[in-house]
Design a protein around this motif. Structure first.
Motif, short mmCIF file in Angstrom:
data_model
loop_
_atom_site.label_atom_id
_atom_site.label_comp_id
_atom_site.label_asym_id
_atom_site.label_seq_id
_atom_site.Cartn_x
_atom_site.Cartn_y
_atom_site.Cartn_z
N LEU A 5 0.85 -1.19 0.00
CA LEU A 5 0.00 0.00 0.00
C LEU A 5 0.89 1.24 0.00
O LEU A 5 1.96 1.24 0.60
N ARG A 6 0.41 2.29 -0.61
CA ARG A 6 1.15 3.56 -0.63
C ARG A 6 0.24 4.69 -0.19
O ARG A 6 -0.93 4.72 -0.54
N THR A 7 0.82 5.60 0.58
CA THR A 7 0.13 6.84 0.93
C THR A 7 1.01 7.96 0.40
O THR A 7 2.03 7.72 -0.25
N GLU A 8 0.66 9.17 0.73
CA GLU A 8 1.46 10.31 0.25
C GLU A 8 2.92 10.20 0.69
O GLU A 8 3.83 10.48 -0.08
N ARG A 9 3.15 9.77 1.96
CA ARG A 9 4.52 9.74 2.48
C ARG A 9 5.00 8.37 2.93
O ARG A 9 6.17 8.23 3.32
N LEU A 10 4.12 7.37 2.89
CA LEU A 10 4.47 6.06 3.46
C LEU A 10 4.33 4.94 2.44
O LEU A 10 3.50 5.00 1.54
N LEU A 11 5.14 3.91 2.65
CA LEU A 11 5.05 2.66 1.90
C LEU A 11 4.81 1.56 2.92
O LEU A 11 5.58 1.40 3.87
N LEU A 12 3.71 0.83 2.73
CA LEU A 12 3.40 -0.32 3.58
C LEU A 12 3.61 -1.55 2.72
O LEU A 12 2.96 -1.69 1.66
N GLU A 13 4.52 -2.41 3.13
CA GLU A 13 4.81 -3.61 2.35
C GLU A 13 5.12 -4.76 3.29
O GLU A 13 5.45 -4.55 4.46
N PRO A 14 4.99 -5.99 2.79
CA PRO A 14 5.30 -7.13 3.65
C PRO A 14 6.74 -7.04 4.16
O PRO A 14 7.63 -6.52 3.49
N TYR A 15 6.94 -7.53 5.38
CA TYR A 15 8.28 -7.58 5.94
C TYR A 15 9.17 -8.49 5.12
O TYR A 15 8.69 -9.43 4.47
N THR A 16 10.47 -8.22 5.17
CA THR A 16 11.48 -9.12 4.63
C THR A 16 12.35 -9.56 5.81
O THR A 16 12.37 -8.88 6.85
N PRO A 17 13.07 -10.66 5.68
CA PRO A 17 13.94 -11.10 6.79
C PRO A 17 14.93 -10.02 7.23
O PRO A 17 15.29 -9.95 8.41
N GLU A 18 15.32 -9.15 6.32
CA GLU A 18 16.28 -8.09 6.64
C GLU A 18 15.69 -7.03 7.58
O GLU A 18 16.42 -6.20 8.12
N ASP A 19 14.40 -7.05 7.79
CA ASP A 19 13.74 -6.07 8.66
C ASP A 19 13.79 -6.46 10.14
O ASP A 19 13.32 -5.69 10.98
N GLN A 20 14.34 -7.62 10.46
CA GLN A 20 14.26 -8.11 11.83
C GLN A 20 14.84 -7.12 12.85
O GLN A 20 14.21 -6.86 13.87
#
Length: 174
Positions: A5-20
């Motif tokens: 999902l995208r908003t004006e200033r944000l990106l919402l995306e599934p986590y990746t293992p690198e996000d831990q």
């Protein structure tokens, strides 16, 4: 599969293992974790929670969970999931304290609510908020949430249950 999902200033995306590490840092931040469920959790519990996102939530398609990014940096967490508290779907969101006060909470919560209405086809969306969490209560109030009832917690605190109903669409004129 959790969509992006995208908003004006944000990106919402599934986590990746690198996000831990970013996830653990968010959930270990005392200013954030005090408002998250039965927090505070230990670092090990936060790491186990992150792993369950992949092994359980994503693997079994249980509900939608997002990493929240701004300018490529992980700044938050969001989800919409079934809840027994209200027999419906609940939004959950958290942002790092460094971005508090910039309107991103409203933008983030609004995106999740819109997803619930527009994509999941929900008629209503719930939120549960600790009574002293004035900032989150203000965000949800600005988004049109209304108080439903209070829950007395085992520790003596109070949690507010809030609802936002899908807006009525005007009848089409022919």
């Amino acid at each position: 599969m959790t969509p992006t999902l995208r908003t004006e200033r944000l990106l919402l995306e599934p986590y990746t293992p690198e996000d831990q590490e970013g996830f653990v840092a968010l959930f270990q931040n005392e200013r954030v974790s005090r408002w998250m469920g039965d927090a505070p959790a230990t670092e090990g519990e936060s790491r186990a929670l992150f792993e369950r996102i992949f092994t359980k939530v994503y693997a079994e398609g249980l509900f939608d969970v997002w990493a929240v990014r701004r300018d490529g940096r992980l700044i938050g967490h969001a989800e919409i999931k079934p809840t027994d508290v209200a027999q419906g779907y609940e939004i959950v969101y958290a942002l790092v304290p460094e971005v508090w006060g910039a309107g991103l909470g409203k933008e983030l919560a609004g995106a999740i609510v819109d997803y619930g209405f527009d994509t999941l086809g929900l008629a209503e969306v719930y939120a549960t908020v600790a009574a002293p969490n004035g900032a989150s209560l203000a965000v949800l109030n600005r988004l049109g949430f209304e108080h439903v009832r209070d829950l007395a917690e085992d520790d003596g605190s109070t949690t507010h249950v809030l609802i936002r109903r899908r807006p009525e669409r005007p009848a089409r004129r022919e």
